[in-house]
Design a protein around this motif. Structure first.
Motif, PDB file in Angstrom:
ATOM      1  N   THR A   1       0.341   8.308   2.589  1.00 15.23           N
ATOM      2  CA  THR A   1       0.348   7.746   1.237  1.00 15.23           C
ATOM      3  C   THR A   1       0.585   6.234   1.285  1.00 15.23           C
ATOM      4  O   THR A   1      -0.110   5.455   0.621  1.00 15.23           O
ATOM      5  CB  THR A   1       1.461   8.419   0.394  1.00 15.23           C
ATOM      6  N   THR A   2       1.551   5.822   2.083  1.00 16.99           N
ATOM      7  CA  THR A   2       1.884   4.389   2.160  1.00 16.99           C
ATOM      8  C   THR A   2       0.802   3.632   2.928  1.00 16.99           C
ATOM      9  O   THR A   2       0.470   2.489   2.599  1.00 16.99           O
ATOM     10  CB  THR A   2       3.262   4.215   2.848  1.00 16.99           C
ATOM     11  N   HIS A   3       0.267   4.290   3.956  1.00 22.19           N
ATOM     12  CA  HIS A   3      -0.857   3.737   4.733  1.00 22.19           C
ATOM     13  C   HIS A   3      -2.016   3.433   3.760  1.00 22.19           C
ATOM     14  O   HIS A   3      -2.554   2.320   3.751  1.00 22.19           O
ATOM     15  CB  HIS A   3      -1.257   4.805   5.763  1.00 22.19           C
ATOM     16  N   ASN A   4      -2.334   4.414   2.914  1.00 22.41           N
ATOM     17  CA  ASN A   4      -3.432   4.224   1.957  1.00 22.41           C
ATOM     18  C   ASN A   4      -3.069   3.201   0.875  1.00 22.41           C
ATOM     19  O   ASN A   4      -3.941   2.497   0.367  1.00 22.41           O
ATOM     20  CB  ASN A   4      -3.820   5.564   1.315  1.00 22.41           C
ATOM     21  N   LYS A   5      -1.794   3.120   0.542  1.00 19.96           N
ATOM     22  CA  LYS A   5      -1.359   2.115  -0.436  1.00 19.96           C
ATOM     23  C   LYS A   5      -1.689   0.716   0.091  1.00 19.96           C
ATOM     24  O   LYS A   5      -2.123  -0.170  -0.655  1.00 19.96           O
ATOM     25  CB  LYS A   5       0.139   2.265  -0.697  1.00 19.96           C
ATOM     26  N   GLY A   6      -1.500   0.526   1.395  1.00 20.39           N
ATOM     27  CA  GLY A   6      -1.816  -0.775   2.001  1.00 20.39           C
ATOM     28  C   GLY A   6      -3.299  -1.093   1.855  1.00 20.39           C
ATOM     29  O   GLY A   6      -3.680  -2.239   1.595  1.00 20.39           O
ATOM     30  N   ILE A   7      -4.153  -0.085   2.011  1.00 18.05           N
ATOM     31  CA  ILE A   7      -5.605  -0.265   1.838  1.00 18.05           C
ATOM     32  C   ILE A   7      -5.892  -0.676   0.398  1.00 18.05           C
ATOM     33  O   ILE A   7      -6.641  -1.617   0.118  1.00 18.05           O
ATOM     34  CB  ILE A   7      -6.356   1.046   2.183  1.00 18.05           C
ATOM     35  N   MET A   8      -5.243   0.041  -0.532  1.00 23.26           N
ATOM     36  CA  MET A   8      -5.511  -0.199  -1.958  1.00 23.26           C
ATOM     37  C   MET A   8      -4.942  -1.544  -2.435  1.00 23.26           C
ATOM     38  O   MET A   8      -5.393  -2.079  -3.443  1.00 23.26           O
ATOM     39  CB  MET A   8      -4.964   0.951  -2.822  1.00 23.26           C
ATOM     40  N   ASN A   9      -3.976  -2.115  -1.697  1.00 18.49           N
ATOM     41  CA  ASN A   9      -3.491  -3.467  -2.048  1.00 18.49           C
ATOM     42  C   ASN A   9      -4.681  -4.426  -2.118  1.00 18.49           C
ATOM     43  O   ASN A   9      -4.784  -5.233  -3.035  1.00 18.49           O
ATOM     44  CB  ASN A   9      -2.532  -3.985  -0.970  1.00 18.49           C
ATOM     45  N   GLY A  10      -5.567  -4.315  -1.142  1.00 22.82           N
ATOM     46  CA  GLY A  10      -6.738  -5.198  -1.131  1.00 22.82           C
ATOM     47  C   GLY A  10      -7.759  -4.765  -2.161  1.00 22.82           C
ATOM     48  O   GLY A  10      -8.222  -5.570  -2.982  1.00 22.82           O
TER      49      GLY A  10
ATOM     50  N   GLY B   1       7.656  -6.388  11.423  1.00 18.43           N
ATOM     51  CA  GLY B   1       8.035  -5.672  10.194  1.00 18.43           C
ATOM     52  C   GLY B   1       7.668  -6.519   8.986  1.00 18.43           C
ATOM     53  O   GLY B   1       7.623  -7.744   9.086  1.00 18.43           O
ATOM     54  N   ILE B   2       7.413  -5.892   7.861  1.00 17.27           N
ATOM     55  CA  ILE B   2       6.896  -6.688   6.747  1.00 17.27           C
ATOM     56  C   ILE B   2       7.984  -7.526   6.064  1.00 17.27           C
ATOM     57  O   ILE B   2       7.696  -8.537   5.474  1.00 17.27           O
ATOM     58  CB  ILE B   2       6.129  -5.851   5.684  1.00 17.27           C
ATOM     59  N   GLN B   3       9.236  -7.113   6.194  1.00 18.06           N
ATOM     60  CA  GLN B   3      10.292  -7.892   5.532  1.00 18.06           C
ATOM     61  C   GLN B   3      10.419  -9.280   6.151  1.00 18.06           C
ATOM     62  O   GLN B   3      10.610 -10.269   5.451  1.00 18.06           O
ATOM     63  CB  GLN B   3      11.637  -7.158   5.597  1.00 18.06           C
TER      64      GLN B   3
ATOM     65  N   ALA C   1      -3.891  -5.516   8.552  1.00 11.53           N
ATOM     66  CA  ALA C   1      -2.851  -6.545   8.384  1.00 11.53           C
ATOM     67  C   ALA C   1      -1.474  -5.896   8.209  1.00 11.53           C
ATOM     68  O   ALA C   1      -0.492  -6.323   8.825  1.00 11.53           O
ATOM     69  CB  ALA C   1      -3.191  -7.417   7.186  1.00 11.53           C
ATOM     70  N   ALA C   2      -1.425  -4.842   7.390  1.00 11.66           N
ATOM     71  CA  ALA C   2      -0.132  -4.171   7.152  1.00 11.66           C
ATOM     72  C   ALA C   2       0.353  -3.492   8.431  1.00 11.66           C
ATOM     73  O   ALA C   2       1.522  -3.627   8.813  1.00 11.66           O
ATOM     74  CB  ALA C   2      -0.277  -3.149   6.028  1.00 11.66           C
ATOM     75  N   LEU C   3      -0.553  -2.778   9.110  1.00 13.04           N
ATOM     76  CA  LEU C   3      -0.134  -2.044  10.312  1.00 13.04           C
ATOM     77  C   LEU C   3       0.295  -3.009  11.420  1.00 13.04           C
ATOM     78  O   LEU C   3       1.223  -2.737  12.173  1.00 13.04           O
ATOM     79  CB  LEU C   3      -1.270  -1.138  10.812  1.00 13.04           C
ATOM     80  N   ARG C   4      -0.392  -4.150  11.490  1.00 11.26           N
ATOM     81  CA  ARG C   4      -0.032  -5.160  12.498  1.00 11.26           C
ATOM     82  C   ARG C   4       1.390  -5.668  12.229  1.00 11.26           C
ATOM     83  O   ARG C   4       2.209  -5.778  13.140  1.00 11.26           O
ATOM     84  CB  ARG C   4      -1.031  -6.305  12.425  1.00 11.26           C
ATOM     85  N   ALA C   5       1.667  -5.946  10.966  1.00 11.86           N
ATOM     86  CA  ALA C   5       3.010  -6.440  10.625  1.00 11.86           C
ATOM     87  C   ALA C   5       4.054  -5.366  10.914  1.00 11.86           C
ATOM     88  O   ALA C   5       5.112  -5.633  11.485  1.00 11.86           O
ATOM     89  CB  ALA C   5       3.054  -6.849   9.163  1.00 11.86           C
ATOM     90  N   LEU C   6       3.720  -4.117  10.556  1.00 17.82           N
ATOM     91  CA  LEU C   6       4.675  -3.023  10.759  1.00 17.82           C
ATOM     92  C   LEU C   6       4.904  -2.752  12.242  1.00 17.82           C
ATOM     93  O   LEU C   6       6.008  -2.388  12.640  1.00 17.82           O
ATOM     94  CB  LEU C   6       4.171  -1.744  10.076  1.00 17.82           C
ATOM     95  N   ALA C   7       3.833  -2.936  13.039  1.00 22.99           N
ATOM     96  CA  ALA C   7       3.950  -2.650  14.471  1.00 22.99           C
ATOM     97  C   ALA C   7       4.589  -3.819  15.215  1.00 22.99           C
ATOM     98  O   ALA C   7       4.843  -3.718  16.417  1.00 22.99           O
ATOM     99  CB  ALA C   7       2.566  -2.355  15.047  1.00 22.99           C
TER     100      ALA C   7
HETATM  101  C1  MEV Z   1       3.126  -2.708   1.035  1.00 26.27           C
HETATM  102  O1  MEV Z   1       2.590  -3.126  -0.195  1.00 26.27           O
HETATM  103  C2  MEV Z   1       2.076  -2.016   1.860  1.00 26.27           C
HETATM  104  C3  MEV Z   1       2.558  -1.393   3.150  1.00 26.27           C
HETATM  105  O2  MEV Z   1       3.668  -0.535   2.879  1.00 26.27           O
HETATM  106  C4  MEV Z   1       1.410  -0.618   3.728  1.00 26.27           C
HETATM  107  C5  MEV Z   1       1.778   0.219   4.931  1.00 26.27           C
HETATM  108  O3  MEV Z   1       2.930   0.629   5.068  1.00 26.27           O
HETATM  109  O4  MEV Z   1       0.850   0.493   5.718  1.00 26.27           O
HETATM  110  C6  MEV Z   1       3.062  -2.453   4.109  1.00 26.27           C
END
Ligand code: MEV
Length: 387
Positions: free
Chosen positions: A256-265, A368-370, A359-365
């Protein structure tokens, strides 16, 4: 406490509504002047878009850079409030650009109109009768939109489905309509409503719903890109992204969160072009759930250890009709993109979605996005102090 019961609120002018709301909620002059600022819209124009309007709501309008899609360069407008999203997409687009950019496939602009028939005495007989009159039904639907037909669109097929429900068996007709450059809801709903009485006659049943399906499985956008390993940050980061993908594939909470990152764009571009964000979100998540909720993208590595990404999802994006035509920024977005077909817009959107995901997965891997957010936050604080 005020009462929310206001009869004829819709009949008031914007000015009258504003003073009523001010009176009821105690807004001060400063708050009122924020509400009154309609930006590039005139209050009367806004009032024509929907009902009960008292203001207009602004969000940042940004441009994502560095995108090469199907060998063409695009500057991509994005409307989004979340920090880092545009910067991250622009950054990762360079990593795909180095490897030839994004390759989006061609997309049929076909939407589904559903017509629900219930209370049918003999389902088999009804199905046979509908089958036998398929061309007539299609003709009646096409008669509704001579312009669409003239331009090469219209009904391309009709499917007959029978489903078991808690209220008994039903026949569900799918009108498959090539809507060309429109999102398609108006054309499809008009056609579905127009053929309903004939379907009642043929089936000896009763039609209730006649409406487009937002699960646009005939309008699937697909994209593939290779992302440079070194620019991503090395093989450890690539490995981290593959682990993130494995996690999402195995766990719907993560998917769900993975797909949320896709939908951000995708949603940021959907908004920038005046398209219906709810339709796009509903379609994407329903598509992700077809075989059990899963990530919409796929990842692998090539023989050099570069990351290969693929994304596929339904994208019912239009460039004519509704807000895409009347919102001044929606027109400007298309001009910045340099796009003149709905298909091309969806090809850009799917590439942006894939890029945003990486971009999101790179930051998470990695950090971290924070951490990324904090860097941006510091930059913003410095800028704010200098304003
Ligand atoms: C935050 O808006 C989107 C992410 O949570 C997507 C993800 O976790 O892949 C960083």
């Amino acid at each position: 406490m005020y009462s929310s019961e206001i009869s004829g609120f819709y009949k008031l002018s914007v000015k009258e509504r504003l003073s009523l709301i001010q009176e009821k909620s105690g807004l001060n002059q400063e708050e009122l002047s924020v509400l009154k600022n309609f930006g590039y819209f005139k209050p009367e124009e806004m009032d024509l878009l929907i009902e009960n309007v008292v203001g207009s709501y602004q969000l940042p309008y940004s441009i994502a850079c560095n995108f090469k899609i199907n060998n063409r360069d695009y500057l991509i407008p994005m409307v989004i409030e979340e920090p880092s999203v545009v910067a991250a997409a622009s950054n990762v687009a360079r990593m795909a650009r180095k490897m030839g950019g994004f390759h989006s496939e061609s997309i049929d602009q076909v939407m589904i109109g559903q017509i629900q028939i219930v209370d049918i005495e003999n389902i088999n007989e009804a199905v046979e009768k509908i089958k036998a009159n398929k061309e007539r039904i299609i003709q009646r639907a096409n008669d509704q939109d001579p312009i669409l037909i003239k331009l090469g669109g219209g009904v391309v097929d009709l499917e007959i489905r029978t489903i078991e429900t808690i209220k008994g068996p039903m026949i569900v007709i799918h009108l498959l309509v090539n809507v060309l450059d429109a999102m398609g809801a108006n054309a499809v709903n008009t056609m579905a409503e127009a053929v309903a009485p004939y379907l009642e006659e043929l089936s000896n049943g009763q039609v209730f719903l006649r409406i487009i399906s937002n699960l646009a499985t005939h309008r699937i956008a697909k994209c593939r890109a290779v992302f440079d390993k070194e620019m991503l940050g090395g093989s450890d980061i690539v490995e981290g992204i593959l682990y993130a993908y494995a996690f999402a594939k195995a766990d719907p909470y993560r998917a769900t969160t993975h797909n949320k990152g896709i939908m951000n764009g995708i949603i940021a571009l959907t908004l920038a072009t005046g398209n219906d964000t709810r339709a796009i979100e509903a379609g994407a998540h329903a598509y992700a759930a077809l075989g059990g909720y899963s990530p919409l993208s796929k990842f692998d590595i090539d023989e050099h250890g570069n990351l290969i990404g693929e994304l596929e999802l339904p994208l019912a994006l239009g460039i004519i009709g509704g807000l895409t035509k009347t919102h001044p920024l929606a027109r400007i977005s298309l001009k910045i993109l340099g796009i003149d077909t709905a298909e091309e817009l969806a090809q850009v959107a799917v590439a942006l979605g894939l890029c945003q995901n990486v971009a999101a997965l790179r930051a998470l891997a990695s950090e971290g996005i924070q951490a990324g957010h904090m860097k941006l936050h510091k930059r913003k604080e410095m800028k704010r102090k200098s304003i």
